[in-house]
Structures are given as C-alpha cells and as structure tokens.
Design a protein around this motif. Sequence first.
Motif, short mmCIF file in Angstrom:
data_model
loop_
_atom_site.label_atom_id
_atom_site.label_comp_id
_atom_site.label_asym_id
_atom_site.label_seq_id
_atom_site.Cartn_x
_atom_site.Cartn_y
_atom_site.Cartn_z
N TYR A 150 1.03 -1.11 0.09
CA TYR A 150 0.04 0.13 0.06
C TYR A 150 0.85 1.29 0.16
O TYR A 150 1.88 1.26 0.80
N ILE A 151 0.76 2.29 -0.95
CA ILE A 151 1.36 3.56 -0.95
C ILE A 151 0.28 4.61 -1.09
O ILE A 151 -0.55 4.43 -2.01
N ALA A 152 0.29 5.57 -0.03
CA ALA A 152 -0.49 6.76 -0.17
C ALA A 152 0.44 8.11 -0.16
O ALA A 152 1.76 8.10 0.23
N CYS A 172 -2.69 -1.61 -3.53
CA CYS A 172 -3.33 -0.16 -3.47
C CYS A 172 -2.53 0.90 -3.69
O CYS A 172 -1.39 0.91 -2.97
N ILE A 173 -2.82 2.01 -4.30
CA ILE A 173 -2.36 3.30 -4.54
C ILE A 173 -3.29 4.22 -3.98
O ILE A 173 -4.39 4.16 -4.78
N PRO A 197 0.78 -6.28 -11.81
CA PRO A 197 -0.55 -7.09 -11.95
C PRO A 197 -1.46 -7.34 -10.50
O PRO A 197 -2.53 -7.71 -10.60
N SER A 198 -0.66 -7.27 -9.55
CA SER A 198 -1.38 -7.14 -8.19
C SER A 198 -2.24 -6.09 -7.83
O SER A 198 -3.16 -6.04 -7.02
N LEU A 199 -2.03 -4.79 -8.58
CA LEU A 199 -2.87 -3.60 -8.11
C LEU A 199 -4.22 -3.96 -8.45
O LEU A 199 -4.57 -4.12 -9.52
N VAL A 200 -4.93 -3.53 -7.25
CA VAL A 200 -6.56 -3.81 -7.48
C VAL A 200 -7.10 -2.56 -6.98
O VAL A 200 -8.49 -2.46 -6.98
N SER A 201 -6.64 -1.68 -6.36
CA SER A 201 -7.37 -0.51 -5.72
C SER A 201 -6.67 0.59 -5.98
O SER A 201 -5.80 1.25 -5.16
N PRO A 202 -6.83 1.44 -7.17
CA PRO A 202 -6.46 2.90 -7.40
C PRO A 202 -7.38 3.83 -6.82
O PRO A 202 -8.08 4.48 -7.49
#
Length: 466
Positions: A150-152, A172-173, A197-202
Amino acid sequence: MDRLEEERHELLSELDRLGHQGPLCSALQARYNQIIEDEYRPSLPDPLTVLPSEICNQIFQKAVDNHSRPTEQLLLLSAVSTNWCQYLVSVPSLWTMIDLHESREDTLVSVATCLTLSRRWELHLNVGYILNAKEAFYELVVPHASRIAYIAGGNKLLDFVQMLGRLPALKCINYTYGSISGGEIDNRLSQLLEDVPSLVSPRGMMLTAKVLQHPHSIKFTYIRTELSFHDVLRMLSSHQHSSQLKPSVSHLELISLLTDINDDNIPALLLDLDTLYVCKLSSGYSRIFSRYFQNIHRLTITIATEDTLGELFEALRYSHKVRELSLIIIKEVESIPKRSDYPTLTSLTRLHFWKDVGRHRFNLGTILGELVTICPCLQEITTLARMTMTATEGIRHLARLKDLRKFQASTIDEFTQVNDGVYFDRLESLNLGTCQGLDYSNMQLRNLRELVTSITGVVNPQDISI
C-alpha cells in the motif's frame, strides 16, 4: 522509596564520574533502569502479564491505526517499561505503517526501525509531502520493495512508485491529496497495470475509459469515474466475457448523472459492491437499485430536492441491506414527501447529513417525523450542516428512536425548549455543536455519558435530569 531514590542518585553520580563509558557502565545503567521501573511501578499489574497476547496485539494495533504518526506512537509506548519494549519489538505487524516525510530529521531512523522490525510483513507507505525525495529514502526502501502492499501520497506519488521499481505485492495506490490529470492517469496508470498485476485498488484517482478498458480492471475493488454507469458496466461485462472472471468492485463512486439502463444485455455484475457514492441522480432510478445495488451496505448520495429524497427511500426498498446512509444536501430541503407506502428500513443504523456550501438552513426537526417511521432502528445521527430544530416535536421524534445512542450536530441555530419530560433510553453521546438557546432541563437522559456544545464545552451528565 527514599532508599531507591538515594541509590538512583548515587548511580547517576558514578555514571557521570565514569563518563558513561567502560565495562562497568553497562551494569550500572541496567541497575539504574531497574530502579526507575521499581520506583514508578503502578499498583495495578502490567496488562501485558495478565491479558492474552491476541488482545494485547489488538489494543496496540488500535493505538497505532488511530495515530497520525504510528512510529512515534510505538516508540513512545516502548518507553513505558523494558517489558513493553521487548513485547512491541517482538510483534512485526505493528511496524508495517511507515511514514516518509523528508522535513523531519528523524525520518530516516524511523524508516530503518520499521523496515527492520516489520521483518517479512507487507508494508504500508505514506509518502507524505515528499516532492523530491532524497536518495537516502530509496536506498532504505528499495531493498524491501517486494513487501510494499500500500502506498499513499500526493502530487508526485506515481513518480515515487516508478522509482521503486518492481512491486510484486502492491495492491493499493491512494491519492490522498493534490490532483492528477486524466492524461497522466491514462499514460502512467495504464503502464503501471502492465508492470504491477497485483494492483486492485487505485484510490483517489478519476479513472478514465482507457484505464477501465484495460483487461486488468476486472480485478479492481475501487472505481471512481466520471464515465456513465452504463459504460462502466459495459466494459466490465466485456472483461468478464473474455477472462471468465467476475468483477471485484466493492467501492464505486459515480460522478456523472446516474440514469436508468435500458440495455437488458448487460447482466447484474456488481454482486460484491459494498459502498456506493452517487453524485447526481435522475428521476426514476429505483430500477437501477433493484437490479444492481441490492447488496450495498454503505450509500452516499446527493439530494437536491424533496422529491429526490422521497424517491431515495423508495429505491432503498430494493437495497434493504444498507446499514449506513450519508445524504449531501445541496439545496433547501424541509421535509420528506408524505406517503403511506415507504418501506421500513430496519437494517439502517447510521445516518449522516452533509450540507454543501450555501446559506440554506436544513430543518431536521420537520424531516424527523417521517424519518423515524422509515428508519426505526437508527443508532447514530450525525449532521455536518447548518440546521435548525425549531419545533419541540423534533426532539420528541428523536426520542421515538429507542435504539439511538449518538446524536451529533455541527451548528444548530435554534433548539427550542422542551416543555415536558422526554426520555432517551439508550442515548450515550449528545453533541450539539454551536447550539443557541439550549435547554435540556426536561430531557431525561438516563444513560448519557457525554454532552458537548461549543458554548458550554463538556457538560457533566450528572448535572442533567436522569
């Protein structure tokens, strides 16, 4: 105690004489720390010695999650005693929240501490206000890039992500502030979907057609877009057909006008949808709720007219699982249209009123008459709007909510006197904000634990009739 105090001063003098160096100092310092613990040891047992470790972990995790600087909180807690310090450093899950903020001198030390103590756990990074991150940050973080989930951050967030290189665990970004243009989302995020490919939450980004046309969008759990609901469903339906995967959307924000869909070829795809935000509503949208929004639990919706408010409660007949409802009032709304066939929403327990910028006041007192009949199981009402409760019956309507535990308002211009006793059986928290003309002398608040107004501050519940 006097003996311990005397010994402590003797140890300090000896340590100063030795210059805090040498083999003898370690033993003296250990004894000094032991005296400090003995001297200030509370009479109650240390909770770490009597509570199960699972409960202790949950307590500490709550303390970390609710703090703006989690690492500082953990270091503060570790200073309570040697036992607490040993326990905290032994729980890697507590050290996974990492705050990168170049303006603080101790940031590098905090980051290194978290990276070490979190061991192999997934990492959550808050990039803070870093615009031109120092090389030292990357030297510390890059070797652990495979653990980042997770990166915010803000304006330069995608630059930071790109510089980290391969991120196989990133899910998540989150754009928490600043702005990002549609063109940048098209180019940068589309490329990121190929690399991660694991990114599911922009989160926090307005997703464009180019992004949602990417086959990977079928895995998105979070979608915020200005595209029409019809276009979103059409793209997800196409991906489902080609990939044989079901859409995973649990959070959907629709900024464009929500209109009826007259295309029966588009199936009801969003079975996992939990949270829905709708910015604009057209008339006759109940059909959409009956087909696509049956399983939602949280709904935020903009209300511009009283008729829209009435139709909403009619539409919720089909979304009977909604537990939390947030209404954004953008024009003057005085009441809910009277009807005899509104559904009874027994699952709805939390209701929030938000007021958009404007001078119109929001009269909750007149709305409550219908509201308490439609939503008889409300436990919490929050209003962040300039409102009035000019009629005594407004308080009486609130008292009809037998499960009401919390009522909070930001601004109440008028709050009329309650002439006769009104009983709130379960109300625990009453926050009336900048309330004028408050008179609660005849309000019977049996279980109240907190009464707050900005004028009187916190009032002792014992001063209220119970």
